[in-house]
Design an enzyme around this catalytic site. Structure first.
Site, mmCIF file in Angstrom:
data_model
loop_
_atom_site.group_PDB
_atom_site.id
_atom_site.type_symbol
_atom_site.label_atom_id
_atom_site.label_comp_id
_atom_site.label_asym_id
_atom_site.label_seq_id
_atom_site.Cartn_x
_atom_site.Cartn_y
_atom_site.Cartn_z
ATOM 1 N N ASP A 239 0.769 -1.268 -0.098
ATOM 2 C CA ASP A 239 -0.091 0.126 -0.137
ATOM 3 C C ASP A 239 0.770 1.151 0.013
ATOM 4 O O ASP A 239 1.628 1.793 1.045
ATOM 5 C CB ASP A 239 -1.059 -0.093 1.169
ATOM 6 C CG ASP A 239 -1.807 1.239 1.145
ATOM 7 O OD1 ASP A 239 -1.860 2.117 0.494
ATOM 8 O OD2 ASP A 239 -2.511 1.250 2.477
ATOM 9 N N VAL A 240 0.856 2.049 -0.895
ATOM 10 C CA VAL A 240 1.778 2.903 -1.455
ATOM 11 C C VAL A 240 1.751 4.046 -0.290
ATOM 12 O O VAL A 240 2.457 5.112 -0.163
ATOM 13 C CB VAL A 240 1.963 3.452 -2.753
ATOM 14 C CG1 VAL A 240 2.550 2.431 -3.445
ATOM 15 C CG2 VAL A 240 0.719 4.137 -3.185
ATOM 16 N N TYR B 34 -3.860 15.416 -11.187
ATOM 17 C CA TYR B 34 -2.777 14.510 -11.764
ATOM 18 C C TYR B 34 -1.618 15.429 -12.453
ATOM 19 O O TYR B 34 -0.564 14.865 -12.116
ATOM 20 C CB TYR B 34 -3.215 13.768 -12.933
ATOM 21 C CG TYR B 34 -2.581 12.710 -13.543
ATOM 22 C CD1 TYR B 34 -2.516 11.627 -12.879
ATOM 23 C CD2 TYR B 34 -1.908 13.039 -14.659
ATOM 24 C CE1 TYR B 34 -1.540 10.560 -13.304
ATOM 25 C CE2 TYR B 34 -0.977 12.037 -15.418
ATOM 26 C CZ TYR B 34 -0.973 10.943 -14.733
ATOM 27 O OH TYR B 34 -0.321 9.879 -15.482
ATOM 28 N N LYS C 273 2.140 15.031 -10.947
ATOM 29 C CA LYS C 273 3.222 14.748 -11.834
ATOM 30 C C LYS C 273 4.419 15.880 -11.921
ATOM 31 O O LYS C 273 5.520 15.435 -12.206
ATOM 32 C CB LYS C 273 2.748 14.359 -13.187
ATOM 33 C CG LYS C 273 1.838 13.047 -13.131
ATOM 34 C CD LYS C 273 2.889 11.943 -12.639
ATOM 35 C CE LYS C 273 2.047 10.391 -12.499
ATOM 36 N NZ LYS C 273 2.879 9.493 -12.138
#
Length: 275
Positions: free
Chosen positions: A85-86, A178, A182
């Site tokens: 689980d990141v 997103y 990034k």
């Protein structure tokens, strides 16, 4: 007279294969691919395994891992799955500890877990924003701390490859959070590369353009697809396997030995387009 001698094709081919194996081969290396059960990182894992690396798929869905591992085993490759689980530092520590217990070391870390949402900007709830930031950015921060501390204690070279996005370089509509996450991944990667270069720990960003994958299909309606193809000189989407070459270059301690802090763009020319 000697200058006219020709090397037999078979011998020349053997020499070529040996040279490429020496330059890009990963035999004896262990690669941890966080997000390895996904479409893009799964293909990258197969490429690493074909180059000789033992691959560890870190992810949430055992069924997807089983399919990738079956593919890897079909050509004699080595690998196994470790659930992770990141969003949990403890889970990342468990991943590292498990790999060290089973494999003895880690040489390559790929951070590729990610999520997305097409919610219009003014309608983005804070919990959705935080979930995307936590999965796409904070998870890489955590993993780089957990594995980075291990790498710093070693005397051998290491490679960290963080998955960025073309939207981290050119902000894209419909994927506001997103894109922001990034862009921060790209910046984090360059900072770590600068910090750890003298320790022989290379940190790079692999930047895919538009590759159909589970997380972006929700935003790829017909009009969106047409807009993307018009902006992409190659006039098509990428195939996941087309990320393997760049992955091997960045992962190799020989071919990529002087590459750190860079953004390796694989996008069919999208980033080169203006008007």
């Amino acid at each position: 007279m000697l200058g006219r001698l020709k090397i037999p094709v078979k011998i020349a081919t053997m020499h070529t294969a040996s040279y490429l194996k020496d330059l890009f081969g990963l035999s004896g290396k262990t690669a941890v691919i966080i997000g390895g059960t996904g479409e893009l990182c799964g293909a990258m894992a197969v490429g690493l395994a074909r180059a000789g690396a033992e691959v560890v798929l870190g992810g949430r869905i055992p069924e997807k891992a089983e399919k990738r591992l079956a593919e890897i085993e079909s050509f004699g490759g080595d690998g196994y799955f470790v659930p992770v689980d990141v969003t949990s530092r403890d889970s990342l520590h468990h991943l590292l500890d498990t790999v060290l217990e089973r494999s003895g070391k880690v040489d390559i870390l790929i951070n590729g877990a990610g999520t997305n949402s097409p919610t219009p900007f003014l309608d983005i709830p804070e919990d959705e924003y935080q979930r995307i930031i936590d999965t796409n950015l904070t998870a890489i921060f955590r993993a780089c701390q957990v594995f980075g501390r291990y790498f710093l204690d070693q005397t051998q070279p290491a490679s960290i490859i963080n998955l960025g996005s073309i939207s981290g370089l050119n902000p894209l509509s419909r994927v506001f959070t997103y894109s922001a996450s990034k862009a921060a991944v790209h910046n984090l990667t360059r900072n770590l590369a600068r910090e750890w270069a003298d320790k022989d720990i290379r940190v790079n960003t692999l930047v895919p353009g538009f590759f159909p994958a589970e997380q972006n299909r929700k935003v790829l309606d017909e009009s969106r697809v047409l807009d993307i193809l018009r902006q992409t000189p190659a006039s098509r989407f990428g195939n996941a396997e087309e990320l393997i070459g760049a992955t091997l270059l960045l992962a190799s301690s020989k071919a990529g030995s002087f590459i750190t802090g860079t953004e390796m763009i694989v996008d069919g020319g999208f980033h080169a387009m203006t008007i």
